[in-house]
Write a protein that holds these residues in place. Structure first.
Motif, PDB file in Angstrom:
ATOM      1  N   VAL A  91     -72.084  -1.363  69.393  1.00  0.00           N
ATOM      2  CA  VAL A  91     -72.921  -2.566  69.377  1.00  0.00           C
ATOM      3  C   VAL A  91     -73.531  -2.836  70.746  1.00  0.00           C
ATOM      4  O   VAL A  91     -74.713  -3.181  70.862  1.00  0.00           O
ATOM      5  CB  VAL A  91     -72.102  -3.774  68.894  1.00  0.00           C
ATOM      6  CG1 VAL A  91     -72.947  -5.035  68.949  1.00  0.00           C
ATOM      7  CG2 VAL A  91     -71.580  -3.528  67.485  1.00  0.00           C
ATOM      8  N   ALA A  92     -72.738  -2.662  71.805  1.00  0.00           N
ATOM      9  CA  ALA A  92     -73.276  -2.901  73.138  1.00  0.00           C
ATOM     10  C   ALA A  92     -74.267  -1.822  73.555  1.00  0.00           C
ATOM     11  O   ALA A  92     -75.230  -2.102  74.269  1.00  0.00           O
ATOM     12  CB  ALA A  92     -72.132  -2.978  74.147  1.00  0.00           C
ATOM     13  N   ARG A  93     -74.046  -0.616  73.092  1.00  0.00           N
ATOM     14  CA  ARG A  93     -74.926   0.501  73.471  1.00  0.00           C
ATOM     15  C   ARG A  93     -76.241   0.457  72.711  1.00  0.00           C
ATOM     16  O   ARG A  93     -77.300   0.717  73.275  1.00  0.00           O
ATOM     17  CB  ARG A  93     -74.184   1.815  73.190  1.00  0.00           C
ATOM     18  CG  ARG A  93     -74.982   3.067  73.450  1.00  0.00           C
ATOM     19  CD  ARG A  93     -75.129   3.336  74.937  1.00  0.00           C
ATOM     20  NE  ARG A  93     -75.785   4.611  75.142  1.00  0.00           N
ATOM     21  CZ  ARG A  93     -77.099   4.810  75.097  1.00  0.00           C
ATOM     22  NH1 ARG A  93     -77.900   3.785  74.876  1.00  0.00           N
ATOM     23  NH2 ARG A  93     -77.601   6.008  75.297  1.00  0.00           N
ATOM     24  N   PHE A  94     -76.190   0.126  71.419  1.00  0.00           N
ATOM     25  CA  PHE A  94     -77.404   0.098  70.590  1.00  0.00           C
ATOM     26  C   PHE A  94     -77.463  -1.235  69.838  1.00  0.00           C
ATOM     27  O   PHE A  94     -77.101  -1.317  68.662  1.00  0.00           O
ATOM     28  CB  PHE A  94     -77.407   1.262  69.594  1.00  0.00           C
ATOM     29  CG  PHE A  94     -77.203   2.612  70.214  1.00  0.00           C
ATOM     30  CD1 PHE A  94     -78.205   3.195  70.974  1.00  0.00           C
ATOM     31  CD2 PHE A  94     -76.018   3.294  70.049  1.00  0.00           C
ATOM     32  CE1 PHE A  94     -78.025   4.436  71.550  1.00  0.00           C
ATOM     33  CE2 PHE A  94     -75.830   4.550  70.611  1.00  0.00           C
ATOM     34  CZ  PHE A  94     -76.831   5.119  71.375  1.00  0.00           C
ATOM     35  N   ILE A 152     -67.241  -4.123  61.705  1.00  0.00           N
ATOM     36  CA  ILE A 152     -67.769  -4.133  63.077  1.00  0.00           C
ATOM     37  C   ILE A 152     -69.275  -3.907  63.075  1.00  0.00           C
ATOM     38  O   ILE A 152     -70.027  -4.580  63.787  1.00  0.00           O
ATOM     39  CB  ILE A 152     -67.061  -3.063  63.913  1.00  0.00           C
ATOM     40  CG1 ILE A 152     -65.580  -3.409  64.084  1.00  0.00           C
ATOM     41  CG2 ILE A 152     -67.727  -2.906  65.275  1.00  0.00           C
ATOM     42  CD1 ILE A 152     -64.768  -2.333  64.775  1.00  0.00           C
ATOM     43  N   LEU A 153     -69.728  -2.958  62.253  1.00  0.00           N
ATOM     44  CA  LEU A 153     -71.159  -2.652  62.194  1.00  0.00           C
ATOM     45  C   LEU A 153     -71.953  -3.829  61.650  1.00  0.00           C
ATOM     46  O   LEU A 153     -73.019  -4.174  62.176  1.00  0.00           O
ATOM     47  CB  LEU A 153     -71.384  -1.418  61.318  1.00  0.00           C
ATOM     48  CG  LEU A 153     -72.824  -0.968  61.128  1.00  0.00           C
ATOM     49  CD1 LEU A 153     -73.424  -0.493  62.449  1.00  0.00           C
ATOM     50  CD2 LEU A 153     -72.922   0.145  60.082  1.00  0.00           C
ATOM     51  N   LEU A 160     -79.817  -4.638  60.140  1.00  0.00           N
ATOM     52  CA  LEU A 160     -79.873  -3.350  59.460  1.00  0.00           C
ATOM     53  C   LEU A 160     -80.820  -3.406  58.262  1.00  0.00           C
ATOM     54  O   LEU A 160     -80.810  -4.360  57.491  1.00  0.00           O
ATOM     55  CB  LEU A 160     -78.484  -2.932  58.981  1.00  0.00           C
ATOM     56  CG  LEU A 160     -77.544  -2.254  59.981  1.00  0.00           C
ATOM     57  CD1 LEU A 160     -76.244  -1.891  59.288  1.00  0.00           C
ATOM     58  CD2 LEU A 160     -78.179  -1.015  60.582  1.00  0.00           C
ATOM     59  N   ARG A 161     -81.619  -2.333  58.127  1.00  0.00           N
ATOM     60  CA  ARG A 161     -82.506  -2.206  56.977  1.00  0.00           C
ATOM     61  C   ARG A 161     -82.159  -0.997  56.113  1.00  0.00           C
ATOM     62  O   ARG A 161     -82.502  -0.958  54.939  1.00  0.00           O
ATOM     63  CB  ARG A 161     -83.961  -2.102  57.435  1.00  0.00           C
ATOM     64  CG  ARG A 161     -84.477  -3.368  58.101  1.00  0.00           C
ATOM     65  CD  ARG A 161     -85.939  -3.263  58.451  1.00  0.00           C
ATOM     66  NE  ARG A 161     -86.439  -4.504  59.016  1.00  0.00           N
ATOM     67  CZ  ARG A 161     -86.920  -5.508  58.304  1.00  0.00           C
ATOM     68  NH1 ARG A 161     -86.970  -5.417  56.987  1.00  0.00           N
ATOM     69  NH2 ARG A 161     -87.372  -6.602  58.897  1.00  0.00           N
ATOM     70  N   LYS A 162     -81.466  -0.013  56.699  1.00  0.00           N
ATOM     71  CA  LYS A 162     -81.061   1.168  55.949  1.00  0.00           C
ATOM     72  C   LYS A 162     -79.659   1.566  56.366  1.00  0.00           C
ATOM     73  O   LYS A 162     -79.346   1.609  57.556  1.00  0.00           O
ATOM     74  CB  LYS A 162     -82.036   2.334  56.189  1.00  0.00           C
ATOM     75  CG  LYS A 162     -81.667   3.596  55.432  1.00  0.00           C
ATOM     76  CD  LYS A 162     -82.641   4.733  55.713  1.00  0.00           C
ATOM     77  CE  LYS A 162     -82.250   6.002  54.972  1.00  0.00           C
ATOM     78  NZ  LYS A 162     -83.187   7.122  55.258  1.00  0.00           N
TER      79      LYS A 162
END
Length: 393
Positions: A91-94, A152-153, A160-162
């Motif tokens: 999450v922090a990276r992307f 987490i994601l 998110l779209r996909k």
């Protein structure tokens, strides 16, 4: 008197860059980083114009570039699940991800590494040295591990779209993703079963759905039957595109999709396991514009009497790729269903001969505008009204 504008405190990197520019001196063993004079937002705008192929190399310039380029990335294929277990890493990276593929990381790598890479389509995994004797479930991560990663994601990437994942997650975890990622429009489920579709109705904005029952050579699967297709039909009424790969079903399941998913415009069926007569359900897909049949060993064992098949009135495009077309009766029934089609594509198909190819005359003139023959070894056809554009590539 105080100024109405607040000046930001310069970072140590920018202070060092200003000092180097003014004095012309550098610390020993260091090169000047003039980009340190730029703000993160300005540097982000500049780096966003880099082509995607150059961004990976640009990440090696400095830690700051690595962090900023992570804000540009929108799609990611995860190869190691441990990168998702820690919220501070993915999450922090992307932070701006909209397209995530979790399938490769969901398959447990062998210990020790086999050194062999097995690839089937877009999926590449390392098989176990005793691959044939190991059970199918042992190849995938435990359900609780996948559930924790999905939570987490979903919490860290709400835009998110996909999303592509293996359907070993619990119903509660999928509902958590649907609740947090309200803008999710495209979902791909591997090793999908009827029970894994129970939470599908929670994705209220879902428009594109791909269901994969199994992948030959990688993992087996029960697949989706009429029960799952009915759950899908009642839960995803806003679907526009649907792909069924190695799924089971029959006339009833396809009929349910046609009656409930009234917005469905594109249907792809890959290497299906459907019962005889399933093709008759296509007549209930009133808005269907594109039909794709891919890698089908058989289209329909018994399509029934063509007088009772009906048709798809809105169909515009029929695409058959790597299909067995040796049954003239089945091909004729398919063309009756698609009699209003405007474009037909035969690509890498088997069984087309003079008589089989002549069945395309079933399609009404002048509806059929284009006929493409791609990668066919031998085709011979003699017809009277040859209004078609033929391409042999």
């Amino acid at each position: 008197m105080w100024s109405s504008r607040c000046r930001s405190i310069p970072s140590p990197e920018s202070q060092a860059a200003v000092f180097c520019c003014r004095t012309g001196t550098l610390p020993a063993g260091e090169a000047p980083d003039y980009t340190a004079l730029l703000s993160d937002d300005l540097l982000l705008r500049i780096l966003s114009h880099l082509p995607p192929t150059a961004r990976d190399s640009a990440c090696l310039v400095s830690r700051r570039w690595l962090r900023i380029l992570g804000r540009i990335r929108r799609s990611l294929t995860l190869l190691d699940w441990s990168f998702l277990d820690s919220p501070s890493r993915l999450v922090a990276r992307f932070p701006a991800l909209t397209d995530v593929d979790l399938v490769p990381a969901s398959i447990s790598p062998p210990v020790p590494s086999s050194g062999v890479l097995l690839t089937s389509g877009p999926i590449s995994v390392q098989p176990d040295l005793e691959f044939e004797s190991s059970s199918a479930m042992s190849q995938f991560l435990p359900a609780d591990t996948v559930d924790r990663g999905l939570e987490i994601l979903a919490r860290g990437c709400p835009n998110l779209r996909k999303l592509s994942l293996v359907a070993v997650a619990s119903e509660l975890a999928l509902m958590k993703v649907a609740d947090e990622c309200s803008t999710l429009q495209e979902l791909e489920l591997h090793r999908c079963t009827d029970m894994s579709l129970r939470a599908i109705s929670a994705f209220s904005n879902l428009q594109i759905l791909k269901l994969v029952g199994s992948v030959e050579g990688l993992y087996p699967g029960v697949g989706v039957t009429d029960v799952g297709l009915t759950i899908l039909a009642h839960g995803c009424k806003r679907l526009v595109k649907l792909e069924l790969s190695r799924c089971e079903g029959s006339y009833d399941g396809i009929t349910a999709i046609g009656k409930c998913c009234v917005m469905l415009e594109e249907l792809t069926i890959r290497d299906h396991r459907m019962d005889a007569g399933w093709m008759g359900g296509l007549s209930f897909c009133g808005n269907l514009k594109t039909l794709r049949l891919l890698a089908c060993r058989r289209i329909d064992e018994d399509p029934g009497n063509t007088d009772h098949l009906g048709s798809c009135p809105a169909i515009e495009r029929l695409h058959l790729q790597r299909c067995q077309l040796r049954d003239k009766r089945t091909l004729s029934a398919l063309l009756v269903m698609c009699e209003h089609v405007r474009e037909i594509i035969f690509q890498d198909c088997w069984g087309l001969d003079n008589d089989m190819f002549g069945t395309t005359s079933i399609c009404r003139y002048p509806s059929l505008r284009r006929l493409l023959l791609l990668h066919l070894i031998f085709v011979l056809w003699v017809g009277s009204d040859s209004i078609f554009l033929l391409s042999f590539l």
